[in-house]
Scaffold this active site. Structure first.
Site, PDB file in Angstrom:
ATOM      1  N   GLU B 235       0.843  -1.194   0.000  1.00  0.00           N
ATOM      2  CA  GLU B 235       0.000   0.000   0.000  1.00  0.00           C
ATOM      3  C   GLU B 235       0.875   1.238   0.000  1.00  0.00           C
ATOM      4  OE1 GLU B 235      -3.998  -0.036   2.303  1.00  0.00           O
ATOM      5  OE2 GLU B 235      -2.553   1.000   3.565  1.00  0.00           O
ATOM      6  N   HIS B 277      -7.054   3.796   5.051  1.00  0.00           N
ATOM      7  CA  HIS B 277      -6.165   3.306   6.110  1.00  0.00           C
ATOM      8  C   HIS B 277      -5.297   4.433   6.649  1.00  0.00           C
ATOM      9  CE1 HIS B 277      -6.438  -0.966   4.234  1.00  0.00           C
ATOM     10  NE2 HIS B 277      -7.451  -0.706   5.026  1.00  0.00           N
ATOM     11  N   LEU B 296      10.281  -3.250  -6.290  1.00  0.00           N
ATOM     12  CA  LEU B 296       9.974  -4.678  -6.119  1.00  0.00           C
ATOM     13  C   LEU B 296      10.266  -5.446  -7.403  1.00  0.00           C
ATOM     14  CD1 LEU B 296       6.709  -4.293  -4.036  1.00  0.00           C
ATOM     15  CD2 LEU B 296       8.675  -5.669  -3.318  1.00  0.00           C
ATOM     16  N   ALA B 299      13.867  -5.941  -7.834  1.00  0.00           N
ATOM     17  CA  ALA B 299      14.451  -6.901  -6.882  1.00  0.00           C
ATOM     18  C   ALA B 299      14.039  -8.331  -7.206  1.00  0.00           C
ATOM     19  CB  ALA B 299      14.047  -6.537  -5.464  1.00  0.00           C
ATOM     20  N   GLY B 300      13.172  -8.502  -8.217  1.00  0.00           N
ATOM     21  CA  GLY B 300      12.849  -9.863  -8.634  1.00  0.00           C
ATOM     22  C   GLY B 300      11.462 -10.351  -8.267  1.00  0.00           C
ATOM     23  N   ALA B 301      10.636  -9.475  -7.687  1.00  0.00           N
ATOM     24  CA  ALA B 301       9.261  -9.890  -7.405  1.00  0.00           C
ATOM     25  C   ALA B 301       8.447  -9.853  -8.691  1.00  0.00           C
ATOM     26  CB  ALA B 301       8.638  -8.960  -6.361  1.00  0.00           C
ATOM     27  N   VAL B 303       5.523  -8.461 -10.356  1.00  0.00           N
ATOM     28  CA  VAL B 303       4.633  -7.323 -10.110  1.00  0.00           C
ATOM     29  C   VAL B 303       3.725  -7.151 -11.327  1.00  0.00           C
ATOM     30  CG1 VAL B 303       4.530  -4.857  -9.618  1.00  0.00           C
ATOM     31  CG2 VAL B 303       6.388  -6.235  -8.663  1.00  0.00           C
ATOM     32  N   PRO B 304       2.423  -7.220 -11.136  1.00  0.00           N
ATOM     33  CA  PRO B 304       1.517  -7.055 -12.278  1.00  0.00           C
ATOM     34  C   PRO B 304       1.501  -5.601 -12.746  1.00  0.00           C
ATOM     35  CG  PRO B 304       0.261  -7.235 -10.252  1.00  0.00           C
ATOM     36  CD  PRO B 304       1.691  -7.439  -9.872  1.00  0.00           C
ATOM     37  N   SER B 306      -1.306  -3.910 -13.218  1.00  0.00           N
ATOM     38  CA  SER B 306      -2.325  -3.257 -12.404  1.00  0.00           C
ATOM     39  C   SER B 306      -2.999  -4.357 -11.585  1.00  0.00           C
ATOM     40  CB  SER B 306      -3.363  -2.541 -13.271  1.00  0.00           C
ATOM     41  OG  SER B 306      -4.268  -3.484 -13.796  1.00  0.00           O
TER      42      SER B 306
END
Lengths: 428, 621
Positions: B235, B277, B296, B299-301, B303-304, B306
């Site tokens: 978030e 939040h 991210l 770093a190799g995640a 990530v879509p 959207s």
């Protein structure tokens, strides 16, 4: 419920009224400050604040923004008549700051006090500690001289126990000596107790001066964690205000929702982004509401987004009704050749009764049915959670009954799928 | 039982629920049932207002069981040392103190804080304390989390239908963590439809300083061999996601991670908007969703682009793991039949009722007295006699009838301390007993000899008149039977010392009733009995009774013949005396209490002692 800025006036008044308590009455802070807003009767003000007529004064806007000196919004060394005229003028003309234009409404007036040395102190909270920033060279150039700022770390836990702010002593950390050290250290210690006790998460006084154990805070910026209100009812009272930023004066509707929100354990939020927008998301859930707004923007229709808002925490039917009425009223005030989309969206609720909250929304739709038709509104619904089937059925039935187009989807449809549908509708 | 640190919950985990959250507790037990857990996941409930403890009744499948209630977490933990999770539903005001108390209890390992609005400074102290003690906090401001097929916190996962539709009743391979409770439930559904489902999901809460962080849970999943892939929903605001970035870079996270940071819109808005939040507010450029998503990705995640592609990314990673043989699909467990709540199907099933009520309905907004809303009763200032008509006879009585009833209540309200009802009430009050006991003891004396002759008199006279007996025939018949005529005779009053009460109601009836055949008959009977003794007058019970018969006759056809005889038969008329006299007996009770009257003991010299000789009874001492 979050960290929010407070007015410089409120910060200084809080300090002035509480510093004695936090310093065993060894330190005091001047309390001659006046807050002027459009409702203030400036002609009678000196009756309760005679210092306005005897002292030379400083006047400046008190609306959560800084760099007032650099923006030429500081009136120094003025008489009351001069300050009054200056404020009256500033209240009537438009002011533009960082691209936002609006009227200045709130001003702080305080005595102009000549002083020798300007100190800098700031305090900021992090997950594991509070950090104090101190410099003997305060003033407008503190950022250029940041290498001279001393950082002091106050951990949440020390030696396995929660650190009591009352036991924290900054004396050995300050780059000062003799009586100057003891006076400044006493103040900083008391200020930190004040900071920790009163729910602050950020406090910057730049600069402050000190004379015979009387502290003069010249410029103050503060943020407070408003969830600490219940711990500080006696000191904050009912008067501590959390204003919106400059140019962000809440609209009547925003203020109304804020008022509703403050009276319930549930959460209701509304920020109007574009009154002429064609997409109005009325979304359940703090997390889901952001994702719906993201998706509208990601698909290139940010400029059509009427508002950001959310309702969550199982609001009762009446609250949901009031909230829905406000949103529908806002979105149907104007109409043009193109249709508008109302998104009644949300994820799969954990415990919010979907049928119950929908009952409130349905009442609002029924009330505004003519306006909805006139503004050519199509409604897109997507929701899951307790009792969702009943809720969705009611929505479908409503569409048939009122002759307002409604498309209704449940958890089998991806949460944000209704966003591209809405965009297709408003484009047509 | 020791567990690895990465494992917060198992199928055996038991919890203590702070505050009596009946819905959440039932949902937890329903989940247990669907997962075929051996023991309920709720071992005990803490209810600070139940000082003496107690039990809470819940469904366990179709059966009902009792869960013990304790006034403090300490007491609950002492009795249930196997419960190592506290699910804290305390309000934001008391969440801090109750959670601190729980952290200090040695058998509690994890504290879940549901409340929203815990001050940030207190939240930091909770987090630091838990860290020092090597314990776990989930929350504040969370719905909790769930070990699929094993243990469910509070309201997580919603209803049992949703649990099954999202595959949460059985274990999958995906470890999920997010801030948002609502979105975690949505994500479980997305995960189920794009993989073999959730292994464990945690919502850490939307505050700035959650007790446990996204990274802490991802590292637990990394260490847990049953978790094959990680999914995270971040978030805007804060820098927590950069700790994940570092963990990826430092190879502390090696399992595939699908992550999306929401709030990409924030940087497109002018001015500052507080999202739902508390922690969702970007203070610096590196706190924006874009910056975090970019870091991210680098770093190799996974990530879509959207949120729309979130499920697709999960599917890609899952299918790759299946292809590599790292995930082997587990057999689906059988779902036991799910009991349905009667309330949920009350529109479609039928069940005969055990009780019938035809006078008051309290199921709506306000009680209805024979259909008349209570607010109308008050609004029209309805006479008490008319109200009695609604509740006793289900009729709107004419004004004269209501007035008669009120008159009877006034006349019977009290008759001094010496009559048996008041006497008993006084003696009981003086024995130190309470109001209810004193009044009940007085009421219990009402019967054929005292006050309760109203019904009896009405019955006797109406019976005689109906059978066409002349007053003389009636008196003779009763004499032959050896029965006193109820409603005739008084201990003190006589023909020369008439009872003023009887005089008053006779006068009223003569004026207001259309006819008084029963009274006239009774007065004929009185003439005959007075010839035998001067005190055999028509007494107050008798007068009230026969006049009520005349009242019903004067109401035209308001009362049917059957209703008239039922009113006499079922002692409803004695109710008039009882109702009236209760006023007096309550008065006598208060009177004695005010006077601080001591225990009453009847004087011995007022008793004739006359005992048999034991020898006559056959004793030989």
């Amino acid at each position: 419920m979050a960290v929010r800025g407070i007015r410089e006036y409120d910060g200084k008044m809080l300090m002035s009224s509480l510093m004695g308590r936090f310093s065993n009455n060894t330190i005091s802070v001047r309390g001659d400050f006046a807050l002027i807003d459009p409702t203030t009767d400036m002609d009678s003000l000196p009756q309760s604040m005679p210092w306005l007529l005897t002292d030379k004064l400083v006047a400046k806007p008190d609306m959560l923004f800084g760099k007032r000196g650099k923006n030429n919004l500081l009136k120094l060394n003025a008489t009351w008549e001069e300050a009054k005229a200056w404020i009256q003028e500033k209240m009537t003309v438009d002011t533009t700051l960082s691209g936002v234009t609006g009227k200045l409404t709130h001003f702080l007036v305080e005595p102009f006090i000549p002083h020798d040395k300007e100190y800098y102190i700031a305090m900021r909270s992090f997950r594991n500690e509070d950090t104090l920033y101190f410099s003997t060279e305060g003033g407008i150039n503190v950022e250029e001289n940041w290498d001279k700022v001393k950082e002091i770390h106050v951990p949440v836990m020390r030696d396995g126990n929660i650190l009591d702010a009352g036991n924290f002593d900054v004396t050995r950390e300050l780059p000062l000596e003799g009586s100057e050290l003891s006076a400044v250290a006493s103040f900083v210690n008391a200020l930190y107790r004040f900071y920790a006790d009163q729910g602050f998460s950020y406090l910057e006084i730049n600069p402050f001066a000190i004379k015979d154990n009387v502290v003069i805070p010249l410029d103050l910026v503060a943020k407070i964690d408003d969830t600490a209100a219940f711990e500080n009812l006696d000191s904050w009272g009912r008067s501590l205000e959390f204003p919106s930023g400059f140019g962000k004066t809440p609209t009547k509707e925003e203020a109304f929702i804020k008022e509703l929100d403050s009276k319930t354990g549930a959460s209701l939020k509304l920020t109007v982004l574009n009154p002429d927008g064609h997409i109005w998301p009325m979304i359940a859930g703090g997390g889901a509401s952001v994702i719906y707004a993201d998706t509208v923007a990601d698909l290139g229709y940010m400029n059509e987004l009427g508002m950001y808002g959310e309702y969550s925490g199982d609001p009762n039917e009446e609250l949901t009704y009031q909230y829905a009425c406000t949103v529908i009223d806002l979105m149907t005030r104007k109409s043009d050749v193109r249709g508008k989309a109302l998104l009644i969206g949300g994820g799969i609720a954990n415990f919010t009764d979907v049928a119950k909250t929908f009952t409130g929304i349905i009442r609002a739709i029924e009330k505004y049915q003519d306006a909805l038709r006139t503004a050519k509104v199509k409604i897109f619904v997507r929701r899951g959670g307790p009792n969702y089937k009943v809720g969705l059925d009611k929505m479908r039935a409503l569409g048939g009954k009122l002759g307002i187009p409604i498309e209704v989807y449940g958890p089998e449809t991806h949460m944000t799928r209704i966003v591209p549908m809405a965009i297709d509708y408003i484009k047509a | 039982m020791s567990r690895p640190d990465y494992q917060l919950f198992t199928r055996e985990t038991r919890s203590i629920v702070f505050n009596l959250q009946t819905n959440a507790i039932q949902r937890m037990l329903d989940f247990d049932h669907v997962c075929r857990r051996e023991k309920p996941s709720v071992a005990a409930i803490v209810n600070p207002s139940a000082k003496q403890g107690g039990y809470h009744k819940v469904f366990w499948g179709t059966k009902e069981i009792l869960i013990p209630i304790y006034p403090t977490t300490e007491k609950a933990s002492a009795k249930h040392p196997d419960a190592d999770v506290l699910i804290n539903f305390a309000s934001f005001r008391s969440a801090y103190s109750t959670s601190m108390e729980a952290l200090a209890i040695s058998t509690i390992r994890t504290v879940v804080i549901i409340a929203e609005g815990v001050p940030e400074r207190r939240a930091r102290e909770l987090a630091s304390t838990a860290e020092k003690l090597g314990k776990n906090i989930i929350g504040p401001a969370t719905v909790g989390g769930i070990l699929a097929g094993g243990f469910k916190i509070g309201n997580t996962g919603g209803t049992i239908e949703n649990i099954i539709e999202s595959g949460l009743h059985r274990s999958g391979s995906v470890g999920f963590v997010s801030k948002s409770g609502g979105m975690s439930n949505e994500a479980y559904n997305i995960i189920y439809h794009n993989s073999d489902g959730l292994y464990e999901g945690i919502a850490i809460g939307g505050d700035s300083y959650p007790g446990s962080t996204l990274l802490e849970h991802l590292l637990r999943f990394e260490a847990n061999p049953d978790v094959k892939m990680l999914v995270c929903l971040g978030e805007v605001g804060g820098t927590e996601e950069y700790r994940i970035v570092n963990a990826l870079k430092e190879k502390k996270i090696t399992k595939p991670l699908v992550c999306w940071v929401t709030g990409t819109i924030a940087s497109k808005m002018t001015g500052e908007v507080q999202f739902g939040h508390a922690g969702a507010k970007a203070g610096a450029s590196n706190e924006t969703a874009e910056a975090k998503n970019k870091a991210l990705t680098e770093a190799g995640a996974m990530v879509p682009d959207s949120f729309d592609d979130y499920g697709e990314k999960i599917r890609q990673v899952y299918e790759k793991l299946v292809g590599e043989g790292k995930i082997v699909k587990k057999p689906e467990p059988e779902i036991p039949p799910i009991p349905v709540d009667f309330k949920a199907v009350s529109n479609t099933v039928r069940k005969s009722t055990e009780f019938i009520c035809t006078i008051t309905d309290d199921t709506g907004d306000e009680p209805l007295y024979s259909g008349v809303p209570m607010s109308k009763v008050v609004e029209m200032n309805m006479p008490l006699g008319e109200l009695i008509g609604l509740l006793w006879f289900k009729k709107k009585l004419p004004a004269f009838a209501a007035e008669y009833i009120e008159m009877v209540l006034r006349l019977t309200a009290d008759h001094g301390p010496c009559v048996s009802g008041a006497h008993n009430a006084i003696v009981t009050a003086r024995a130190g007993r309470d109001l209810m006991s004193a009044v009940a003891s007085g009421i219990l004396t009402i019967g054929p000899r005292f006050g309760g002759a109203v019904s009896g008199a009405a019955k006797a006279f109406s019976d005689a008149l109906k059978r066409g007996l002349t007053p003389l025939e009636f008196v003779n018949e009763m004499k032959v039977k050896g029965v006193n005529i109820q409603g005739i005779g008084h201990r003190i009053k006589s023909a020369t010392n008439p009872d003023i009460r009887v005089t008053l109601i006779k006068q009223f009836a003569k004026e207001k009733f259309s006819a008084t055949p029963y009274l006239d008959y009774a007065l004929e009977v009185e003439k005959i009995t007075l010839t035998k003794r001067n005190n055999l007058i028509l007494n107050v019970d008798g007068a009230i009774g026969v006049l009520f018969l005349d009242l019903m006759e004067s109401c035209g056809d308001l009362f049917s013949e059957q209703e008239k005889s039922e009113i006499v038969e079922f002692e409803i008329l004695n109710g008039l005396f009882m109702l009236g006299r209760t006023i007096g007996m309550i008065g006598h009770f208060f009177d004695q209490k005010r006077l601080r009257s001591a225990l009453y003991r009847h004087p011995m010299n007022d008793v004739l002692y006359d005992l048999p000789d034991p020898a006559d009874l056959g004793y030989d001492f």
